[in-house]
Design a protein around this motif. Structure first.
Motif, PDB file in Angstrom:
ATOM      1  N   VAL A  67       0.792  -1.208  -0.074  1.00 42.17           N
ATOM      2  CA  VAL A  67       0.036  -0.061  -0.011  1.00 42.17           C
ATOM      3  C   VAL A  67       0.830   1.320   0.046  1.00 42.17           C
ATOM      4  O   VAL A  67       2.138   1.222   0.550  1.00 42.17           O
ATOM      5  N   GLU A  68       0.338   2.348  -0.490  1.00 43.20           N
ATOM      6  CA  GLU A  68       0.957   3.622  -0.630  1.00 43.20           C
ATOM      7  C   GLU A  68       0.168   4.760  -0.546  1.00 43.20           C
ATOM      8  O   GLU A  68      -0.961   4.616  -1.208  1.00 43.20           O
ATOM      9  N   ARG A  69       0.736   5.846  -0.072  1.00 44.76           N
ATOM     10  CA  ARG A  69      -0.153   7.066  -0.311  1.00 44.76           C
ATOM     11  C   ARG A  69       0.815   8.188  -0.968  1.00 44.76           C
ATOM     12  O   ARG A  69       1.597   8.704  -0.323  1.00 44.76           O
ATOM     13  N   PRO A  70       0.739   7.870  -2.193  1.00 45.52           N
ATOM     14  CA  PRO A  70       1.930   8.506  -3.105  1.00 45.52           C
ATOM     15  C   PRO A  70       1.695  10.110  -3.041  1.00 45.52           C
ATOM     16  O   PRO A  70       2.766  10.910  -3.144  1.00 45.52           O
ATOM     17  N   ASP A  71       0.216  10.739  -2.782  1.00 45.71           N
ATOM     18  CA  ASP A  71       0.256  12.169  -2.513  1.00 45.71           C
ATOM     19  C   ASP A  71      -0.868  12.571  -1.339  1.00 45.71           C
ATOM     20  O   ASP A  71      -0.935  11.432  -0.693  1.00 45.71           O
ATOM     21  N   GLY A  72      -1.083  13.503  -1.339  1.00 47.79           N
ATOM     22  CA  GLY A  72      -2.084  14.012  -0.237  1.00 47.79           C
ATOM     23  C   GLY A  72      -3.300  13.549  -0.563  1.00 47.79           C
ATOM     24  O   GLY A  72      -4.111  13.777   0.541  1.00 47.79           O
ATOM     25  N   SER A  73      -3.817  12.962  -1.385  1.00 45.82           N
ATOM     26  CA  SER A  73      -5.353  12.406  -1.682  1.00 45.82           C
ATOM     27  C   SER A  73      -5.245  10.903  -1.932  1.00 45.82           C
ATOM     28  O   SER A  73      -6.464  10.385  -1.616  1.00 45.82           O
ATOM     29  N   ASN A  74      -4.574  10.334  -2.702  1.00 46.12           N
ATOM     30  CA  ASN A  74      -4.774   9.047  -3.155  1.00 46.12           C
ATOM     31  C   ASN A  74      -4.097   7.999  -2.019  1.00 46.12           C
ATOM     32  O   ASN A  74      -3.024   8.168  -1.264  1.00 46.12           O
ATOM     33  N   PHE A  75      -4.754   6.812  -2.024  1.00 42.29           N
ATOM     34  CA  PHE A  75      -4.099   5.795  -1.246  1.00 42.29           C
ATOM     35  C   PHE A  75      -4.449   4.429  -2.251  1.00 42.29           C
ATOM     36  O   PHE A  75      -5.463   3.963  -2.830  1.00 42.29           O
ATOM     37  N   THR A  76      -3.380   3.670  -2.273  1.00 43.61           N
ATOM     38  CA  THR A  76      -3.365   2.696  -3.532  1.00 43.61           C
ATOM     39  C   THR A  76      -3.179   1.283  -2.809  1.00 43.61           C
ATOM     40  O   THR A  76      -2.288   1.302  -1.563  1.00 43.61           O
ATOM     41  N   LEU A  77      -3.469   0.236  -3.418  1.00 42.23           N
ATOM     42  CA  LEU A  77      -3.293  -1.125  -3.110  1.00 42.23           C
ATOM     43  C   LEU A  77      -2.571  -1.911  -4.360  1.00 42.23           C
ATOM     44  O   LEU A  77      -3.291  -1.883  -5.449  1.00 42.23           O
TER      45      LEU A  77
END
Lengths: 114, 110
Positions: A67-77
């Motif tokens: 998982v990653e929060r690449p910027d201030g708005s997205n959260f990815t799996l």
């Protein structure tokens, strides 16, 4: 009312391929989660994320998942090398300033592995 | 013993009736109790959030928690066909993940 949004709504991928599922949590929320629901089964916890690190993960969340929060708005799996048994609905959720606040869910991404 | 159990249903009621849903759990660490509604191919939608034992009412919905018997209930008054959905109970320990029951499918017939 603010909501959690997930894209895509449906993802079809060949077995062994990498897939990234995307989520935009509610804007002032600080705790983020991924759950999955295999067809006809319970919603199962995968991972929780706070302050840019994983706070808890389940046995399902093995080395193939990240998982990653690449910027201030997205959260990815990300699933690195998909298996047939990864086919499921994947739900993102977020909660407010402390982790004891209720979690709000998106409508999910249906992942189909061929 | 499963951590969170619900009768899968379906529970069929006539429009206007009271819907009574129950959930049992085994983990004494659970302190927060949520009920979610899930329509087909949609995400869980939060209905009720309760901390510790007691009752909470919100419109047509009432949630009850009895920690001594590890028993959670949700009542829906004046049920409508739009209440037809799967209802999920989801308790949690402090600062922790939700543990979902399998859900009870409810059908409200006009």
């Amino acid at each position: 009312e603010p909501e959690v949004t997930q894209t895509p709504s449906h993802q079809v991928t060949q077995m062994g391929q990498e897939v990234i599922l995307r989520c935009v949590p509610i804007s002032n929320h600080l705790y983020f989660y991924w759950y999955r629901q295999i067809l006809g089964q319970k919603v199962e916890f995968l991972v929780s994320f706070y302050n840019n690190e994983i706070s808890e993960k389940s046995e399902i969340f093995d080395d193939q998942f990240s998982v990653e929060r690449p910027d201030g708005s997205n959260f990815t799996l990300k699933i690195r090398s998909t298996k047939l048994e990864d086919s499921a609905m994947y739900f993102c959720a977020s909660s407010d300033v402390d982790s004891n606040q209720p979690q709000h869910f998106g409508d999910g991404t249906r992942l189909s592995i061929l | 013993q499963k951590e969170v159990e619900q009768d899968p249903g379906p529970l069929s009621v006539p429009e206007g009736a009271i819907v009574s849903l129950n959930c049992t759990y085994s983990n004494s660490a659970f302190q927060y109790f949520m009920w979610y509604r899930q329509y087909s191919r949609k995400g869980p939608e939060l209905l009720m959030y309760t901390y510790s034992s007691g009752n909470k009412e919100d419109g047509r919905f009432t949630a009850q928690v009895d920690k001594s018997s590890k028993y959670i209930s949700l009542f829906i008054r004046d049920s409508q066909p739009s209440d037809s959905a799967t209802y999920l109970c989801a308790p949690a320990a402090a600062g922790n993940k939700l543990t979902f029951g399998g859900g009870t499918r409810v059908l409200v017939k006009p």
